[in-house]
Design a protein around this motif. Structure first.
Motif: not given
Length: 473
Positions: A326-327, A388-397
């Motif tokens: 994931s990226q 596998r693992t997934k990755l996300v970032l919120d509005k504050y990183d």
């Protein structure tokens, strides 16, 4: 082409210094998740385990769940093998579904359904049912995505299934469709030509009128040598392919060698190294971390294992490194990735890929910092899975890792993404393993949507759900 040069290990430490990677201000909140809903897509979705995964929940299935202009869309196969696309108003508890005229051919979990939106003409595109063979392509009428409230959700809004992209035949050995919406409103399709261990990545592009094959951009040839042996054929597996806010196209990857002689034991897997490339011209040319052009899409010079400056985290084929993890990119356009493998403290030679990853596998967060260096932090949560693992970032990183079984761990931008902790343990989901994440919704309303399938046995169908978590406002 020169033999690759591994980046100095000092550039990619096991732990980043606090604050080095983030842009967070003191007032920015840290990561948090609050479950706000759980809706059922299908009470009896198809279930079979293949390659340790499910066809409705392979996390490399880019945009199996997506959000556009106030509506959310999902795709899956029903118990009777029909390909279905559903939609709902964001936050609604019910979904409207349409069968698109195709039935799943084989019990192969690679044969996922992927969605994409061509903003230039408001169409929804689907590519499905392919593993080193032909594919099925379906697209909607123009404007369907731009006026969802005004256009009924019926099968008549979709064209007939095709074995080409509107007449463009790509390859007879097609796998891993991933749609990417370009900053200028076009739609690109990333895919693999040929087979595992001997394949090349390629791109096609839709401009609102027709599809064009841009061509292959990676090479399967060149010599890779480990301490155990040599391989001359391979393929590059992408951890993702995504545009950032500035229009740069990023891709992390790992290589898989065809020759098992590069491994310490035949029970492992030949994946090695985490690499990174980017493109500033919509995928026409590719550059390594230093900015040097290392490949041209459709040209004779393609990204190869022998190119210098590709590897940002060196790891040999003895640790069951996962492919296609994931990226994500942060608010400054910096690339982040999740990789996973069996760390050396558990031994220097995995002998059973699934068992060793399940017993000792760990996920790691790899990211580029504001100073341009690469940092890597272990997420202190055992995988307890080969998946596998997934990755996300919120509005504050702040970063969120959605681990197998729907567990969620997170780290704050303020800490430099070093304070990983579990926020949700998956209780109550009874999720099978890998999950699909809506990568597009977070920026639109600050909600993390996760599609998962309930555990079952054999080929007994089970429920398919979307669970929603509110992220920091």
């Amino acid at each position: 082409m020169k033999r690759r040069t591994l980046l100095a290990t000092a550039l990619l430490g096991s732990v980043a210094a606090p604050g080095i990677a983030g842009t967070a201000r003191a007032a920015d909140p840290g990561p948090s998740v609050t479950q706000t809903g759980n809706t059922m897509l299908d009470g009896q979705a198809i279930f079979f385990v293949s390659y340790d995964g499910l066809v409705n929940n392979n996390s490399f299935q880019k945009n199996g769940l997506l959000t556009y202009k106030g509506y959310q869309y999902a795709v899956w196969y029903t118990a009777d093998r029909n390909a279905v696309v559903g939609r709902r108003v964001l936050g609604a508890s019910t979904w409207s579904t349409v069968k698109v005229g195709h039935t799943l051919r084989y019990n192969d979990s690679h044969n996922v359904i992927s969605m994409g939106v061509s903003k230039v003409d408001g169409r929804l595109h689907l590519n499905m049912d392919s593993h080193s063979d032909g594919f099925t392509y379906v697209k909607s009428v123009a404007g369907l995505m731009d006026n969802p409230a005004g256009l009924s959700w019926t099968a008549s809004r979709f064209g007939a299934p095709q074995s080409t992209l509107d007449g463009l035949a790509l390859t007879s050995q097609f796998t891993y469709p991933q749609f990417i919406s370009t900053p200028d409103g076009k739609l690109q399709l990333s895919y693999r030509v040929a087979v595992s261990g001997n394949g090349r990545n390629a791109l096609a592009e839709y401009d609102g009128t027709s599809w064009t094959n841009l061509g292959e951009w990676t090479s399967s040839t060149g010599t890779y040598t480990s301490e155990h042996g040599t391989s001359t054929v391979r393929n590059m597996y992408l951890h993702g392919i995504d545009y950032d806010k500035n229009g740069r196209l990023h891709s992390f990857f790992t290589w898989r060698e065809q020759n098992g002689a590069v491994m310490c034991n035949g029970g492992g897997i030949t994946n090695h190294d985490t690499g990174y490339v980017y493109s500033d011209d919509r995928g026409r040319t590719w550059r390594n971390n230093a900015g040097t052009v290392v490949g041209t899409t459709g040209g004779s010079d393609k990204v190869a294992v022998t190119d210098s400056g590709l590897v940002i985290d060196a790891i040999n084929p003895d640790h069951s490194l996962m492919n296609q993890e994931s990226q994500f990119t942060d608010s400054a356009g910096r690339p982040h990735a999740i990789i996973s493998y069996v760390p050396g403290r558990f031994g220097q030679c995995t002998t059973n890929y699934v068992a060793d990853r399940t017993a000792n596998g760990r996920a790691f967060h790899v990211r580029k910092t504001s100073t341009g260096t690469w940092r890597k932090t272990e997420i202190p949560v055992p995988l307890n899975s080969s998946q596998r693992t997934k990755l996300v970032l919120d509005k504050y990183d702040n970063a969120y890792a959605i681990l197998p079984f729907g567990r969620i761990a997170a780290a704050s931008a303020a800490s430099g993404h070093t304070d990983w902790t579990t926020l949700f343990d998956g209780s109550g989901l009874n999720a099978f393993g890998e999950v699909v994440v809506d990568e597009t919704r977070i920026a639109q309303d600050g909600v993390l949507s996760v599609l998962y399938q309930v555990k079952s046995t054999g080929t007994t169908p089970s429920a398919l759900h979307v669970v929603d978590f509110k992220l920091p406002a």
